[in-house]
Design an enzyme around this catalytic site. Structure first.
Site, PDB file in Angstrom:
ATOM      1  N   GLY A 197       0.805  -1.210   0.000  1.00 19.80           N
ATOM      2  CA  GLY A 197       0.000   0.000   0.000  1.00 19.80           C
ATOM      3  C   GLY A 197       0.840   1.261   0.000  1.00 19.80           C
ATOM      4  N   GLY A 198       0.522   2.153   0.941  1.00 17.28           N
ATOM      5  CA  GLY A 198       1.269   3.404   1.041  1.00 17.28           C
ATOM      6  C   GLY A 198       2.746   3.195   1.308  1.00 17.28           C
ATOM      7  N   GLY A 436      16.262   8.799 -37.061  1.00 16.82           N
ATOM      8  CA  GLY A 436      15.656   9.552 -35.977  1.00 16.82           C
ATOM      9  C   GLY A 436      16.418   9.446 -34.673  1.00 16.82           C
TER      10      GLY A 436
END
Length: 563
Positions: A197-198, A436
């Site tokens: 989670g956090g 490129g």
């Protein structure tokens, strides 16, 4: 022989030293003849208990559990990382242990002031509540205000569930404060243990992330994945180092916690304190005019081999030869090996290297390589680190998979980062510079300060396949004549040999006229041709000049729309 008592053999091991008897602390003052302890001494005793409580609160059992998981406690991690006793801030030992599962401090690392936070997993599994969020926010604000680096030692189960929305508010406050100092001071995050989670979101907001083996972090754990999606997956398969190092979420994978803390010290050695400074200068005994003969030998063996100029070579060998005493630190070494991003020193100055690596996929730039380059270039731009680009690529990787994955958008991210780069920036063309990839790879039109090429350079709109477009009439004439000769009854083998010789002559002409560095030199696309053995000398001399006229300051350029 005396028999060992059964009770002794069954007792659990402890960390207590039996020879270290705990003595009652006396609060006498030096020179004081005698005193009777009273209310004042009782207050001192209570204060001392609070001071010592963070280090003692875990208890022997919790420390043993941490060690059994091959993890250190937060205090042990700090002792490995720091030069001296840390200055602990915001202890927060309240009735409900609010904030106690997080330690915030100012420490010395290699003589430099650094802000550090670390989760104490022995207290509530290092989980976050509102108090912790405020503590972290204060620490981040202090780091930004005093303009010192930040180090995070993450070992958290995430938000503290009984805290309710307070834990989420704590994370939100910490997230916001950390984002506000992003680009102001560099930050290094270590992932220890099992983070979810956090506990995963917050550290990835840092500049760099270090993950030891046998650790996990992710949006959710395997249990949640099983219940929501019905998928059986191990922690390592879901969020282990092998997963995150390939996606670019993790910058360094190391064997264990001690190696992670050592990596923090090594990385800090290349980083400035903040965005108003140059990275620390380190005097060197490696001569600036040292001949780089090993580069000459590498190219000689590669290009004189049967595969000639198509021979792949490891560009990290060239970076090693350029750097002081061969020391450099590669960033994200396990991801997109077709490009190399690294920090090193030349003449004592910290330099960023962005190099195509033809040893992998011909050095072609794919989606992962473009984003890897872009992120590293932007970091160097924010923190006043000059960059040397080393080009050896046949172009952007074509194909359905790359187009579907957004190669055009990834290329734009890299080009944006290059165009925004304000620090001294050089381009060294080692060999191939086509299409490129050349147009977007730090040449003079995109803002390079100095462009040089080795004699082995081949710069063109297209590689050898371009002969089909440049000499189309000549090739049509050759192939028409082949048909005529075969129709006239000439030997097929002889005609095929003649055709091969004619086409090879056109290829040689194409390489000499349009792929050699001569045209680029005549047009001013490059400043000079440099011999491989003189590469360090030329780069050191010119970099010293540009840095002497560069003023380190925060980046104030336009923020691009998509990145």
């Amino acid at each position: 022989m005396s028999q060992i008592p059964k009770s002794a053999t069954e007792s659990a091991p402890v960390l207590n030293n039996p020879f270290n008897d705990a003595a009652e602390v006396e609060f006498s003052v030096p020179g004081q003849a005698s005193y009777e302890p009273g209310l004042y001494e009782a207050n001192l005793k209570s204060g001392l208990e609070l001071i010592e409580r963070p280090k003692k609160a875990a208890g022997t059992r919790n420390i043993q559990r941490q060690h059994a998981k091959k993890r250190m406690t937060i205090w042990e991690r700090l002792s490995v990382l720091t030069d001296e006793e840390p200055t602990v801030l915001f202890q927060n030992w309240g009735k409900n242990l609010d904030g106690a599962s997080l330690v915030t401090a100012i420490v010395k690392i290699n003589g430099r002031d650094v802000a550090v936070y670390g989760h104490d997993f022995t207290v509530r599994a290092g989980s976050m509540d509102a108090t912790n969020g405020r503590k972290l926010a204060r620490l981040f604000e202090l780091a930004g205000k005093r303009r010192i680096p930040l180090v995070g030692l993450n070992d958290s189960a995430g938000a503290y569930v009984p805290a309710g929305v307070g834990g989420l508010d704590g994370y939100a406050e910490a997230f916001t404060a950390l984002r506000k100092i992003s680009g102001v001071v560099p930050s290094i995050m270590c992932m220890f243990g099992f983070n979810a989670g956090g506990g995963s979101y917050l550290p990835r907001q840092g500049s760099f992330l270090i993950q030891p083996n046998d650790t996990f972090f992710g949006l959710t754990g395997p249990g949640v994945v099983k219940s929501v999606l019905g998928e059986d997956v191990t922690p390592d398969e879901l969020g282990g180092p092998g997963v995150h190092s390939q996606s670019g979420v993790t910058d360094f994978v190391v064997p264990d916690e001690v190696a992670a803390l050592r990596k923090v010290k090594e990385l800090l050695n290349y980083l400035p304190d903040n965005n108003s400074m140059l990275a620390p200068f380190q005097p060197t005994s490696d001569p600036l005019d040292r001949k780089t003969w090993d580069i000459d030998i590498l190219l000689k063996k590669a290009f004189n081999s049967p595969s000639g100029f198509n021979t792949p070579l490891d560009v990290s060998i060239i970076i090693q030869q350029l750097c002081d005493h061969g020391d450099f630190l590669e960033i994200q070494p396990d991801r997109a090996r077709n490009t190399v991003t690294a920090l090193g020193r030349m003449g004592g100055n910290v330099i960023g290297f962005v190099a195509n690596n033809s040893a992998v996929s011909s050095g072609q730039i794919d989606i992962a390589a473009a984003y890897k380059n872009a992120r590293f270039i932007r970091f160097c731009n924010l923190y006043n680190i000059p960059v040397i680009f080393m080009e050896d690529t046949t172009g952007f990787l074509p194909g359905r998979e790359q187009e579907a994955g957004g190669i055009v958008q990834a290329g734009r991210a890299m080009l944006d980062a290059i165009i925004d780069l304000r620090t001294p920036r050089f381009l060294v063309i080692l060999r191939n510079a086509f299409g490129g990839a050349y147009a977007s790879y730090n040449n003079y039109p995109t803002g390079a300060d100095f462009v040089i090429a080795l004699p082995s350079t081949r710069a063109a709109v297209m590689g050898p396949a371009g002969v089909e477009f440049v000499y189309k009439p000549e090739l049509q004439a050759i192939r028409a004549e082949v048909k005529q000769r075969l129709a006239a009854g000439e030997d097929a083998a002889a005609v095929a040999a003649w055709q091969a010789a004619q086409e090879q002559a056109l290829k040689t002409r194409y390489e000499q006229e349009l792929m050699s560095p001569n045209e680029a030199l005549s047009l001013g696309s490059i400043s000079q041709i440099v011999m491989p053995s003189d590469l360090r000398q030329v780069l050191c001399k010119n970099m010293a000049f540009h840095l002497s006229h560069y003023t380190p300051e925060p980046f104030n350029g336009v923020q691009r729309e998509f990145f």
